[in-house]
Design an enzyme around this catalytic site. Structure first.
Site, PDB file in Angstrom:
ATOM      1  N   GLU A 198       0.689  -1.117   0.085  1.00 43.96           N
ATOM      2  CA  GLU A 198       0.126  -0.106  -0.089  1.00 43.96           C
ATOM      3  C   GLU A 198       0.846   1.165   0.025  1.00 43.96           C
ATOM      4  OE1 GLU A 198      -1.686   3.260   0.697  1.00 43.96           O
ATOM      5  OE2 GLU A 198      -1.815   2.613   2.731  1.00 43.96           O
ATOM      6  N   CYS A 244      -1.737   9.093   2.361  1.00 40.37           N
ATOM      7  CA  CYS A 244      -1.687   8.643   1.156  1.00 40.37           C
ATOM      8  C   CYS A 244      -2.946   8.601   0.215  1.00 40.37           C
ATOM      9  CB  CYS A 244      -1.084   7.376   1.125  1.00 40.37           C
ATOM     10  SG  CYS A 244      -2.076   6.174   2.124  1.00 40.37           S
ATOM     11  N   GLU A 300      -5.854  -4.550   1.826  1.00 41.29           N
ATOM     12  CA  GLU A 300      -6.005  -4.244   3.143  1.00 41.29           C
ATOM     13  C   GLU A 300      -7.500  -4.441   3.602  1.00 41.29           C
ATOM     14  OE1 GLU A 300      -3.175  -4.363   5.036  1.00 41.29           O
ATOM     15  OE2 GLU A 300      -1.834  -2.917   4.398  1.00 41.29           O
TER      16      GLU A 300
END
Length: 488
Positions: free
Chosen positions: A247, A281, A459
């Site tokens: 990620e 992010c 995730e």
């Protein structure tokens, strides 16, 4: 100030060398942590290897019950964890109390309950055979996590990995290891078997991480961080063909159509860009606004940004705290300068705050740019700081084209009251997570991850549990009274 060792095999392990963890808001030392080396990395991996057979053999219900106990204990220490997370990150106490700790508790509870969904399937095959699949844990999982949401980003790896039957060695970011170490205390308190969960700390980015990712006994690697480091993780994992989930970075579009509820869009635009001081992010820093409402949105957005309360992160009234470290302070300043060289205009902010009471921290003004060309560096690179840019567009086609111009594809936000338009754009935007008329909602039940340079693997949700932390075994049984001889 607290002193921590490494957590290996259920024991606290001291080392000769230690390093300081500082509060980025004022520079004060808040803890000392042990420095892991090659010997300690090997000890942690061996502890996880030894614990794996027994842990994997336990029922999903038993493993889930331990996770529930961790969640209950974390809830009991709610304020302590929220305070420490604020102190080590520089984020506001109102954020860590409202998001980080409750979200971590929810993730633990969710995966504790969903564990029995790890099921195989029976496959009909020709002939008199029984064919079925099993989902089995990998073994030792190495998890490497960043500094912006240290507890939550660790827990979204820990919970599914452990409940699936894996054991783990966690490497938190050097500057924010404290809540991970406090979580290790809870693991020991609730009776997690020794070696199932281990924590290694060190002050140098990449040192212990490199050892873990290249170790032949690490069966799975889960990494959250920058794209550049993610590439290095893949390269080192390739030496022993370990599966990796990543990620990584993002440069998310925030698309506001003319028919949007502007009050709602403005509120979420602040959240998308200035929560965690923009150090996310998923930050929706490319704000595309349809031209008929561009002037109105720009005026109202800048006014709201200028009213943000900047101050001590531990003050409950503070809305915007300090950036995490000096490098993070330099990045927005550098990109604002680049943007101005490329013809952009600063509508508000754009500078560090250096006068008292901000002189001891890494404070940077919440910033808004406009007249930004979509191909310039400020519009394409991940800044990881409080710099939003406003850009007008004309119609759906241009919105999608602008949204997809960057190399990242983590998230996107779409604002419109036309559900058909919302879905058309959502299906064309290259992003793993799309929010419509909301932003930064990441429930534990739903998958989360990116396209392109934002990584791969998902995730959270059932996808995470099945795809990231279990592997499929196929069993084929001959139940016929006859058999076939190939030879003779």
């Amino acid at each position: 100030m607290r002193t921590y060792g490494l957590f290996i095999g259920g024991e606290w392990v001291s080392t000769a060398e230690r390093y300081e963890v500082r509060n980025p808001a004022n520079g004060e030392v808040i803890a000392e942590c042990a420095v892991a080396g090659e010997r300690e990395v090997e000890q942690a991996i061996q502890a996880a290897l030894q614990a794996f057979p027994d842990w994997a053999a336990r029922s999903y219900e038993e493993r889930g019950e331990i996770l529930r106990a961790v969640a209950r204990r974390l809830q009991e220490r709610f304020e302590e964890f929220a305070l420490v997370e604020s102190q080590e990150t520089g984020r506001t106490i109102r954020e860590t109390m409202a998001h980080d700790i409750p979200a971590s508790v929810s993730v633990l509870d969710y995966f504790a309950g969903i564990a029995p969904a790890i099921q195989g399937e029976t496959i009909p095959v020709p002939g008199m055979y029984l064919n079925y699949t099993r989902r089995e844990p990998y073994g030792v999982v190495a998890a490497i996590t960043p500094w912006n949401f240290p507890l939550w980003l660790a827990v979204i790896k820990i919970a599914p990995a452990l409940v699936a039957g894996n054991t783990m060695v966690l490497k938190p970011a050097p500057t924010t290891p404290l809540t991970a170490l406090m979580l290790a205390e809870i693991m020991a308190e609730v009776g997690l078997p020794s070696g199932v969960f281990n924590v290694l700390t060190d002050p140098t980015p990449g040192t212990v991480g490199d050892m873990l990712t290249a170790h032949p006994k690490v069966s799975k690697i889960s990494f959250t961080g920058s794209t550049a480091v993610g590439v290095r993780v893949m390269q080192r994992a390739a030496t022993h063909v370990a599966p990796v989930s990543l990620e990584l970075g993002g440069k998310s579009p925030f698309i506001v159509f003319a028919d949007a509820d502007l009050d709602r869009a403005l509120a979420y635009a602040l959240l998308a860009n200035y929560f965690a001081q923009g150090q996310m992010c998923t930050a929706g820093s490319r704000i595309f606004v349809e031209r008929p409402v561009y002037e109105t949105f720009r005026e109202r957005f800048v006014q709201r940004v200028q009213r943000l309360q900047i101050g001590d992160p531990q003050d409950p009234l503070t809305e915007f705290g300090t950036l995490h470290k000096r490098e993070q302070l330099e990045k927005p300043r550098h990109y604002v300068e680049l943007a101005q060289q490329d013809g952009a205009k600063v509508l508000t902010g754009g500078n560090p705050l250096t006068e008292p009471p901000f002189d001891k921290g890494f404070y940077f003004q919440p910033t808004v740019l406009e007249e930004v060309e979509p191909t310039t560096r400020v519009a394409c690179d991940e800044i990881f700081g409080p710099v939003a840019m406003l850009m007008p567009f004309e119609g759906e086609e241009e919105a999608v084209r602008l949204a997809n111009m960057v190399d990242y594809g983590l998230a996107a936000g779409i604002w419109t009251q036309d559900i058909g338009k919302a879905l058309r754009v959502a299906h064309q935007v290259q992003a793993g997570k799309v929010w419509i008329n909301c932003y930064n909602m990441i429930p534990p039940h739903a998958p989360y991850g990116g396209y392109k340079l934002s990584g791969f693997g998902r995730e959270l949700g059932l996808h995470c549990l099945l795809d990231l932390y279990t592997q499929v075994k196929n069993v084929h049984i001959d139940i016929s009274p006859d058999y076939f001889e190939w030879f003779g």
